[in-house]
Design an enzyme around this catalytic site. Structure first.
Site, short mmCIF file in Angstrom:
data_model
loop_
_atom_site.label_atom_id
_atom_site.label_comp_id
_atom_site.label_asym_id
_atom_site.label_seq_id
_atom_site.Cartn_x
_atom_site.Cartn_y
_atom_site.Cartn_z
N ASP A 1 -3.26 -9.03 8.34
CA ASP A 1 -1.91 -9.15 8.90
C ASP A 1 -1.51 -7.89 9.66
O ASP A 1 -0.72 -7.94 10.61
CB ASP A 1 -0.89 -9.45 7.79
CG ASP A 1 -0.83 -8.36 6.73
OD1 ASP A 1 -1.89 -7.84 6.35
OD2 ASP A 1 0.28 -8.04 6.27
N ARG B 1 -4.88 1.83 0.10
CA ARG B 1 -4.86 0.38 0.26
C ARG B 1 -4.80 -0.38 -1.06
O ARG B 1 -5.57 -0.10 -1.99
CB ARG B 1 -6.10 -0.10 1.03
CG ARG B 1 -6.02 -1.58 1.37
CD ARG B 1 -7.23 -2.10 2.08
NE ARG B 1 -6.98 -3.47 2.54
CZ ARG B 1 -7.92 -4.37 2.72
NH1 ARG B 1 -9.19 -4.07 2.52
NH2 ARG B 1 -7.60 -5.60 3.12
N LEU B 2 -3.88 -1.33 -1.12
CA LEU B 2 -3.89 -2.38 -2.13
C LEU B 2 -4.36 -3.63 -1.41
O LEU B 2 -3.60 -4.23 -0.64
CB LEU B 2 -2.50 -2.59 -2.74
CG LEU B 2 -2.38 -3.68 -3.80
CD1 LEU B 2 -3.16 -3.31 -5.05
CD2 LEU B 2 -0.93 -3.96 -4.14
N CYS C 1 0.84 -1.18 0.00
CA CYS C 1 0.00 0.00 0.00
C CYS C 1 0.89 1.24 0.00
O CYS C 1 2.08 1.18 -0.28
CB CYS C 1 -0.90 0.00 1.24
SG CYS C 1 -1.80 -1.55 1.51
N ASN D 1 2.57 -0.36 5.07
CA ASN D 1 2.83 -0.60 3.65
C ASN D 1 3.63 -1.88 3.57
O ASN D 1 4.77 -1.93 4.05
CB ASN D 1 3.61 0.56 3.03
CG ASN D 1 4.18 0.21 1.67
OD1 ASN D 1 3.62 -0.59 0.94
ND2 ASN D 1 5.32 0.79 1.34
N GLY D 2 3.07 -2.93 2.98
CA GLY D 2 3.78 -4.20 2.87
C GLY D 2 2.96 -5.34 3.43
O GLY D 2 1.73 -5.27 3.51
N GLU D 3 3.65 -6.40 3.80
CA GLU D 3 3.00 -7.59 4.33
C GLU D 3 3.81 -8.15 5.49
O GLU D 3 5.05 -8.11 5.48
CB GLU D 3 2.87 -8.69 3.26
CG GLU D 3 2.12 -8.28 2.00
CD GLU D 3 0.64 -8.06 2.20
OE1 GLU D 3 0.11 -8.47 3.27
OE2 GLU D 3 0.00 -7.49 1.30
N ILE E 1 10.18 -11.24 -19.58
CA ILE E 1 10.49 -10.16 -20.52
C ILE E 1 11.41 -10.72 -21.59
O ILE E 1 12.35 -11.46 -21.29
CB ILE E 1 11.20 -8.99 -19.80
CG1 ILE E 1 10.31 -8.40 -18.71
CG2 ILE E 1 11.61 -7.91 -20.79
CD1 ILE E 1 11.04 -7.46 -17.76
N GLY F 1 12.99 -13.62 -7.80
CA GLY F 1 14.24 -14.14 -7.25
C GLY F 1 15.18 -13.07 -6.74
O GLY F 1 16.36 -13.36 -6.48
#
Length: 645
Positions: A100, A50-51, A2, A75-77, A293, A368
Site C-alpha cells: 500500500d 516495519r510491522l 510501523c 507508519n500506518g495503512e 477485558i 469501535g
C-alpha cells in the site's frame, strides 16, 4: 503499522548518518519488529521499522518511485490503495511491489502536495523529493498515527515517537510546564504541542512542507466541518439515511479487513465494538476472532454483554481478566510508550490485551473507537443538552432532575444526590454561549490537579486560563454551528486526538506490535455523520439514534438498545495493596523525589498520597490528580533523569 524516523539539514558522511538513523529507529523496535530500512541522500535521512501486514515479501521501506527520485516511509495503512493503484497503473505508473505504501510516491508524482487528499487511511508519513530538495510530513485526518518533529543543530528531526528524537537530541529531554498544564486540563497535550520543550506534534489533517531553502509551509488539508443549524438534510427520511450509513460502515469495515496476516477485533460488549465485529462477519472475515477485558469490580466489568455477543456471533473469543494490581504494575510500561502524563489508567488493560493478541498470532485488531465522537454517544453530549435546557429556566427543579438519567454506570456518580448534581453540573452556566460550554465541568474537575504544581512552576504558567486559551484555537466557522456540533468538534480535538487515540489507541497496541484499525474513523463515515441533523444523533436522551437504526437486524436488541457505558479501569486504587503502595509508587511519590524533580508541591502531594493510601479518594478530581502526578514522575524518570545520566 510501523515506526519512522529521520532528519533533514546539514549533510553528513553516509556512515555517520546511517549510525544516527540506527540509533533513532532502534528506539522504535516495538512498533516495527519485522525489520529496519534506511535511505541516506545528501542532507536527508529516512529510517523505517516495519510491522509487516501487507505484502510481506516485497513491501520493505523506504520505497521509491521508478527513477529513485521520490522516497517515502509510512507508519500506518492506506486502506483504499487497491483502487488508487488501479487508477495509477491506468495513468502509466509502474509498480515494483504489492505494498500500500508504494501508491504514495506515485500519487505525489500525479497530484503534488494534494496527494494526501486521495488517501483513505490511518497514516503518518515522510516523503523526500530529491529533484526539488523538498521534504513533506503528513498525518491522517484524525491523528490516529503520531508524528513529532524538532529543530536543532542545523537539522529538522522527525519520528513516530518522541523517544526517537531524544535519542538524537538528548538535551531536549526537558518537560514543558505549558504541556503539563494542558495534560492536566484536557487529559493530554494538544497538537501541535507536547510535554517536551521544543518538540512539536504535527496536527491531524495537516501537511508540512520544508523546501530546499529551509522555508516551511504548514497546510491543513482536512478538518471536521458541520452545516449551519436549520440546513435541510440531504436525506428524505431517517430510513434512507440509516440504509446509507449501513452501507458506508460495511465498506469501511471491508477495507480494514485487508491484511496478509491474521486479524481480530476488540469486543467490549457495547454498541460500537459489537457492530464492528458483526460487520466483520457480514463482510466475510475468514476467521472471526475477538478479544475482551474483564474486571473483578462490577463497576468496570462488561463480561455479561461481551459473552452475549460471542454467543450471537459464534466468535473465537479470548478474555483477559485484569486485576487492579496488574494495572498498577504495568503502568510504568504504558507511560514509557505514551511519553506524556495521563489522568487515567485505562490504557494499561488495553496494552495487556494487545500482548495477549500478539501471543495469539494476530497483528491487527479492529475496534469501535471514534463512534462516540462521531455519533454523539457520550453522556457529556446529553449532559450539555440538559444543562442548556436547564439554563432557559434556571430556577426549575424539574429540568436538572433529568441529569439523573445520566452516568448510571458510575459507583460514585454525582447524579445520585440531587443537591450534589445541581452543584456539580451547575458550574460554568455563565459560559452558556461559548463553544466550550459542554466541557467546562470536565475541565474544571481535571484542572483542579494544577493546584499540586510547585508554586514557582505554577507562577511560570502566567495565569493559564484554559477556556480562553483553547477558544483562540477554534475555527471562525464554529460560531455558525449548532451547540451539539460545537461540542463534537471540541471533543474530537481534545479528548479524541489528545488522549484516546494516543493513550488508549496507538501506543498501548504498538507496545506489542499490534495495529489498531478504526472503521468509525473512516473520513467518509465522519463526513456523513457531520451532515446529519442533531435530532438524528440524539433523540430526547437517546444517544446515537441513527446508528442504532442502521444496525437493526445486525445485533441482538439488548445490545443495540443498551445505554452507553464508557470503557474505564480502576485508577488510584491500582497502586496500593492492603494500604501499602507498590514499590515504584513509594519511590516516585516520596518527598525527596518530588522535591528533586521540582514539578510538584511535595507537601500537598503527600496529603493526597495519604488520602489515596487510606482509600478515601473517591472523587474524579483526586483520582485524576494522583494518576497525573504519578505519570508525570514516570515521564521524568524515563526520559529526563535517564537522559541526564
Amino acid at each position: 503499522m510501523c515506526g519512522l524516523a529521520g532528519f533533514l539539514g546539514t549533510p553528513e558522511a553516509p556512515a555517520a548518518a546511517r549510525a544516527l538513523l540506527e540509533r533513532m529507529i532502534g528506539t522504535l523496535h516495538h512498533r516495527g519488529p519485522d525489520g529496519f530500512g534506511f535511505h541516506v541522500e545528501g542532507g536527508v535521512g529516512l529510517a523505517h521499522a516495519r510491522l509487516a501486514v501487507i505484502d510481506l515479501t516485497t513491501g520493505a521501506q523506504p520505497i521509491a518511485n521508478e527513477r529513485g527520485t521520490v522516497w517515502t516511509v509510512l507508519n500506518g495503512e492506506i486502506f483504499n490503495y487497491r483502487a488508487l493503484r488501479t487508477e495509477l497503473v491506468r495513468r502509466g505508473h509502474r509498480f515494483a511491489t504489492q505494498s500500500d505504501t508504494e501508491v504514495i510516491v506515485h500519487l505525489y508524482e500525479e497530484h503534488g502536495d494534494r496527494f494526501v487528499e486521495h488517501l483513505n487511511g490511518d497514516f503518518a508519513l515522510a516523503l523526500w523529493d530529491g529533484e526539488r530538495g523538498r521534504l513533506l510530513l503528513a498525518r491522517d485526518r484524525f491523528g490516529v498515527r503520531p508524528l513529532f518533529h524538532a529543530s536543532a543543530a542545523g537539522r529538522m528531526w522527525f519520528a513516530s515517537e518522541i523517544k526517537a528524537i531524544l535519542a538524537a537530541l538528548p538535551t531536549r529531554a526537558r518537560l514543558d510546564p505549558a504541556g503539563l498544564a494542558q495534560a492536566f486540563t484536557f487529559w493530554g497535550p494538544l497538537d501541535p504541542g507536547s510535554v517536551f520543550v521544543g518538540v512539536e506534534s504535527l496536527p491531524p489533517g495537516h501537511l508540512l512542507a520544508i523546501g530546499a531553502d529551509g522555508q516551511r509551509a504548514l497546510t491543513r488539508y482536512w478538518d471536521w466541518s458541520f452545516p449551519a443549524p436549520g440546513a435541510p438534510p440531504r436525506w428524505c427520511s431517517v430510513e434512507q439515511a440509516a440504509g446509507e450509513l449501513r452501507e458506508l460502515l460495511t465498506d469501511a469495515v471491508r477495507l480494514r479487513l485487508q491484511a496478509d496476516v491474521p486479524l481480530g477485533a476488540y469486543l467490549s460488549g457495547g454498541l460500537d465494538s459489537s457492530a464492528v465485529v458483526a460487520l466483520m462477519r457480514e463482510a466475510g472475515a475468514s476467521r472471526l476472532r475477538s478479544y475482551s477485558i474483564a474486571f473483578d469490580s462490577a463497576e468496570f466489568d462488561e463480561s455479561e454483554h461481551q459473552q452475549a455477543m460471542v454467543r450471537h456471533l459464534g466468535c473465537e473469543h479470548d478474555t483477559l481478566r485484569c486485576t487492579s494490581r496488574a494495572i498498577g504494575e504495568a503502568f510504568p510500561h504504558l507511560i514509557r510508550q505514551v511519553e506524556a502524563p495521563v489522568l487515567r489508567t485505562a490504557g494499561v488493560p488495553l496494552m495487556l490485551l494487545a500482548r495477549r493478541v500478539r501471543e495469539d498470532g494476530c497483528k491487527v485488531v479492529l475496534t469501535g473507537e471514534g463512534a462516540d465522537e462521531v455519533f454523539a454517544g457520550y453522556d457529556l453530549f446529553k449532559e450539555a443538552k440538559v444543562r442548556r435546557f436547564w439554563a432557559r429556566q434556571p430556577g426549575s427543579r424539574l429540568r436538572p432532575a433529568l441529569l439523573g438519567r445520566l452516568y448510571g454506570y458510575l459507583e460514585n456518580s454525582p447524579v445520585r444526590h440531587a443537591a450534589l448534581a445541581q452543584s456539580f453540573f451547575g458550574r460554568g452556566m455563565e459560559h452558556l454561549p461559548r463553544p466550550v460550554f459542554a466541557h467546562v465541568p470536565r475541565w474544571a474537575s481535571s484542572q483542579s490537579a494544577l493546584r499540586f504544581l510547585a508554586p514557582e512552576l505554577r507562577a511560570g504558567l502566567g495565569g493559564f486560563e484554559p477556556l480562553d486559551w483553547y477558544e483562540r484555537r477554534l475555527p471562525p466557522a464554529i460560531a455558525s454551528w449548532s451547540p451539539l456540533a460545537r461540542d463534537q468538534y471540541v471533543e474530537a480535538k481534545t479528548l479524541l486526538a489528545g488522549y484516546l487515540l494516543p493513550a488508549q489507541g496507538d501506543r498501548p497496541a504498538m507496545a506489542h506490535g499490534v495495529e489498531g484499525r478504526f472503521p468509525f474513523l473512516d473520513h467518509r463515515v465522519v463526513e456523513f455523520a457531520n451532515a446529519l441533523p442533531d435530532r438524528w444523533k440524539i433523540r430526547g436522551l437517546t444517544e446515537k439514534y441513527l446508528l442504532r437504526r442502521a444496525l437493526e437486524g445486525l445485533l441482538p436488541p439488548a445490545i443495540r438498545q443498551r445505554t452507553k457505558q464508557p470503557y474505564r479501569a480502576p485508577d488510584q486504587s491500582s497502586f496500593f495493596v492492603d494500604g501499602e503502595p507498590l514499590d515504584f509508587v513509594a519511590d516516585l511519590m516520596s518527598p525527596a523525589r518530588l522535591h528533586d524533580a521540582g514539578y510538584f508541591d511535595a507537601a500537598a502531594v503527600g496529603r493526597l498520597f495519604e488520602k489515596c493510601r487510606r482509600g478515601r479518594a473517591i472523587g474524579f478530581a483526586d483520582n485524576q490528580a494522583f494518576v497525573g502526578i504519578l505519570s508525570t514522575m514516570l515521564v521524568d524518570e524515563f526520559f529526563v533523569r535517564r537522559a541526564a545520566a
